[in-house]
Design a protein around this motif. Structure first.
Motif, short mmCIF file in Angstrom:
data_model
loop_
_atom_site.label_atom_id
_atom_site.label_comp_id
_atom_site.label_asym_id
_atom_site.label_seq_id
_atom_site.Cartn_x
_atom_site.Cartn_y
_atom_site.Cartn_z
N ARG A 117 -58.22 -19.81 -21.46
CA ARG A 117 -59.44 -20.52 -21.80
C ARG A 117 -59.65 -20.41 -23.30
O ARG A 117 -59.62 -19.32 -23.86
N CYS A 161 -62.33 -21.48 -26.35
CA CYS A 161 -63.67 -21.98 -26.65
C CYS A 161 -63.84 -22.11 -28.16
O CYS A 161 -63.59 -21.16 -28.89
N GLU A 162 -64.25 -23.29 -28.60
CA GLU A 162 -64.54 -23.53 -30.00
C GLU A 162 -65.80 -24.38 -30.10
O GLU A 162 -65.92 -25.40 -29.44
N CYS A 203 -65.41 -25.44 -24.23
CA CYS A 203 -64.31 -24.66 -23.68
C CYS A 203 -63.31 -25.58 -22.97
O CYS A 203 -63.71 -26.53 -22.29
#
Length: 106
Positions: free
Chosen positions: A80, A82-83, A87
């Protein structure tokens, strides 16, 4: 030696150490549920006491078992990312030392 990443804090981990082990837990869990219901005409309502044992095999419920199956299968293959609050799932990056299945160096 366990090289798997630990579960992220606050997120349950239902995965098993291997797919065959996870499938065995599913066979036991579903067998207990089906058996407890199928034996009611022969044993009576006491056979339903086996159904809660299925929750132990499933580590919760059948849905928890299915989530664990997906986690077990994808472990090490997906990660996973996330930025900026978004996500996504992406392929995991190979280990720093190179993947054992990598034959390009031969």
């Amino acid at each position: 030696m366990n090289t798997e990443k630990p579960a992220q804090p606050g997120r349950p981990d239902f995965a098993s150490t291997s797919v065959p082990r996870h499938l065995a837990r599913g066979v036991i869990g579903f067998g207990l549920i089906i058996g407890s219901i199928a034996l009611v005409p022969f044993v009576g309502p006491a056979s339903l006491l086996a159904a809660p044992l299925a929750l132990v095999a499933f580590r919760g419920c059948p849905t928890c078992w299915m989530v664990g199956l997906a986690q077990t299968i994808s472990r090490g293959r997906l990660e996973r990312q996330c930025e900026d609050g978004v996500c996504t799932l992406a392929k995991a990056h190979p280990a720093a030392g190179g993947d054992a299945r990598d034959v390009s160096s031969l």
